[in-house]
Motif scaffolding. Structure first.
Motif, mmCIF file in Angstrom:
data_model
loop_
_atom_site.group_PDB
_atom_site.id
_atom_site.type_symbol
_atom_site.label_atom_id
_atom_site.label_comp_id
_atom_site.label_asym_id
_atom_site.label_seq_id
_atom_site.Cartn_x
_atom_site.Cartn_y
_atom_site.Cartn_z
ATOM 1 N N HIS A 192 0.832 -1.216 0.000
ATOM 2 C CA HIS A 192 0.000 0.000 0.000
ATOM 3 C C HIS A 192 0.862 1.260 0.000
ATOM 4 C CE1 HIS A 192 -2.941 -3.069 1.043
ATOM 5 N NE2 HIS A 192 -3.862 -2.233 0.597
ATOM 6 N N GLY A 193 2.133 1.102 -0.346
ATOM 7 C CA GLY A 193 2.954 2.281 -0.620
ATOM 8 C C GLY A 193 3.945 2.696 0.442
ATOM 9 N N ALA A 194 3.958 2.031 1.611
ATOM 10 C CA ALA A 194 4.916 2.423 2.653
ATOM 11 C C ALA A 194 6.307 1.881 2.329
ATOM 12 C CB ALA A 194 4.466 1.894 4.006
ATOM 13 N N ARG A 195 7.327 2.579 2.809
ATOM 14 C CA ARG A 195 8.674 2.013 2.843
ATOM 15 C C ARG A 195 8.805 1.356 4.210
ATOM 16 N NH1 ARG A 195 11.337 7.592 1.391
ATOM 17 N NH2 ARG A 195 9.381 8.160 2.360
ATOM 18 N N VAL A 196 9.390 0.150 4.221
ATOM 19 C CA VAL A 196 9.301 -0.660 5.430
ATOM 20 C C VAL A 196 10.670 -1.110 5.920
ATOM 21 C CG1 VAL A 196 8.144 -2.624 6.483
ATOM 22 C CG2 VAL A 196 7.128 -1.564 4.494
ATOM 23 N N ALA A 197 10.929 -0.848 7.203
ATOM 24 C CA ALA A 197 12.107 -1.408 7.868
ATOM 25 C C ALA A 197 11.640 -2.569 8.727
ATOM 26 C CB ALA A 197 12.774 -0.341 8.734
ATOM 27 N N ILE A 198 12.394 -3.662 8.684
ATOM 28 C CA ILE A 198 12.040 -4.818 9.521
ATOM 29 C C ILE A 198 13.247 -5.186 10.377
ATOM 30 C CG2 ILE A 198 10.209 -5.751 8.056
ATOM 31 C CD1 ILE A 198 12.188 -7.696 6.834
ATOM 32 N N CYS A 199 12.982 -5.638 11.583
ATOM 33 C CA CYS A 199 14.100 -6.085 12.429
ATOM 34 C C CYS A 199 13.717 -7.369 13.153
ATOM 35 C CB CYS A 199 14.494 -4.991 13.428
ATOM 36 S SG CYS A 199 13.320 -4.739 14.762
ATOM 37 N N SER A 200 14.732 -8.145 13.437
ATOM 38 C CA SER A 200 14.572 -9.352 14.255
ATOM 39 C C SER A 200 15.956 -9.859 14.612
ATOM 40 C CB SER A 200 13.777 -10.435 13.508
ATOM 41 O OG SER A 200 14.579 -11.067 12.540
ATOM 42 N N ARG A 201 15.995 -11.049 15.221
ATOM 43 C CA ARG A 201 17.293 -11.568 15.658
ATOM 44 C C ARG A 201 18.098 -12.171 14.519
ATOM 45 N NH1 ARG A 201 15.723 -15.569 20.408
ATOM 46 N NH2 ARG A 201 14.113 -16.045 18.893
ATOM 47 N N LYS A 202 17.421 -12.640 13.457
ATOM 48 C CA LYS A 202 18.132 -13.436 12.439
ATOM 49 C C LYS A 202 18.272 -12.687 11.121
ATOM 50 C CE LYS A 202 16.762 -17.800 14.467
ATOM 51 N NZ LYS A 202 15.562 -18.604 14.609
ATOM 52 N N LEU A 203 19.491 -12.253 10.848
ATOM 53 C CA LEU A 203 19.753 -11.445 9.653
ATOM 54 C C LEU A 203 19.408 -12.191 8.365
ATOM 55 C CD1 LEU A 203 20.772 -8.692 8.744
ATOM 56 C CD2 LEU A 203 23.088 -9.632 8.683
#
Ligand code: COA
Length: 262
Positions: free
Chosen positions: A38-49
């Motif tokens: 839907h048009g957002a730029r998204v950053a994701i984070c977690s423990r496993k690269l």
């Protein structure tokens, strides 16, 4: 951009930047995808690269701009690096989805002191860590929407889940307090309490203790949760803050759990 299957306008999130914790897998990945479609730029984070990178590649193949940060939400410095990295890249952070969690089924007598603390540290302290980092770095000045993935445990006890239920109830309380404290800053803070959602690791592992007898006669999908995120993150929810929205097909209000109509 690939057409998204959604009731929402395709550019609903255009110009927005979102951070989704635990966005590499499960419900978090679907939330990241739907925000991106839907048009957002998204950053994701977690423990496993490696998991994050695979998800980012998948999202990129659908035309979604996605960056990844290895960050255990218990690690305050790693969290601050993720927030700073997002701002460095895109100069904004409008939507925070606190989705990352840690859980396992266990009776109280089998929970070690460290087991209880571990889940509380991830779910409750971790949510606080990320929210505070985002508030301090950007939202205090520019406002935004925080969405916490909670649980439908608000008014009930849950056998085998005392640790997670206590932590999630803490998140619901924190949601309300932050909503109250930050209302004047243009920051809305809401919770989403998923019912029984299929296709997720959490439900697979807790499956023996769950039922699919919901009022809408189906198990929920990660997209059901992502749709609620889209709504609460959008301007359509501009007057909504401090709620804990149950997305559970009505099962939370069903005392008997005996279907009347097939
Ligand atoms: N039953 C009882 N205790 C358990 C347990 C279980 N199934 N799993 C872990 N614990 C205990 C450990 O024994 C340890 O306590 P101890 O030091 O007294 O022995 C404590 O919890 C911490 O476990 P550890 O594995 O060292 O922590 P971690 O930080 O590496 O991982 C989780 C914790 C919760 C994230 C881990 O269980 C996990 O990876 N779960 C799967 C991912 C997940 O939870 N996804 C979310 C789905 S809702």
């Amino acid at each position: 951009m690939e057409q998204c299957m959604s009731e929402f306008r395709v550019d609903l999130m255009a110009g927005k930047v979102a951070l989704v914790t635990g966005g590499g897998t499960g419900i978090g990945k679907v939330i990241a995808r739907q925000l991106g479609l839907h048009g957002a730029r998204v950053a994701i984070c977690s423990r496993k690269l490696e998991v994050l990178e695979a998800t980012a590649a998948e999202l990129a193949s659908e035309g979604i701009e996605c960056i990844v940060f290895q960050a255990d939400i218990r690690d305050i410095e790693a969290v601050e690096r993720a927030v700073a990295g997002t701002l460095e890249r895109w100069g904004a952070l409008d939507i925070l989805v606190n989705n990352a969690a840690g859980n396992f089924p266990a009776r109280i007598e089998d929970l070690s002191y460290n087991a209880f603390k571990t889940v509380a540290d991830i779910v409750l302290q971790g949510t606080f860590n990320v929210t505070k980092a985002v508030f301090t770095a950007i939202m205090k000045e520019r406002g935004g929407a925080v969405i916490n993935i909670t649980a439908p445990f608000e008014h009930m006890g849950v056998s085998w889940q005392a640790h997670a239920a206590a932590a999630k109830s803490g998140v619901i309380s924190f949601t309300r307090s932050a909503a109250a404290e930050w209302a004047g800053l243009g920051i809305r803070v809401n919770g989403i309490a998923p019912g029984e959602i299929g296709q997720t690791e959490g439900v697979d592992r807790l499956a023996d203790t769950l039922t699919s007898e919901t009022q809408v006669r189906r198990v929920g999908s990660p997209e059901d949760i992502a749709n609620a995120v889209l709504f609460l993150a959008s301007d359509a929810a501009a007057y909504i803050s401090g709620v804990n929205l149950y997305v559970d097909g009505g099962s939370g209000v069903d005392m008997l759990k005996v279907p009347v109509y097939e």
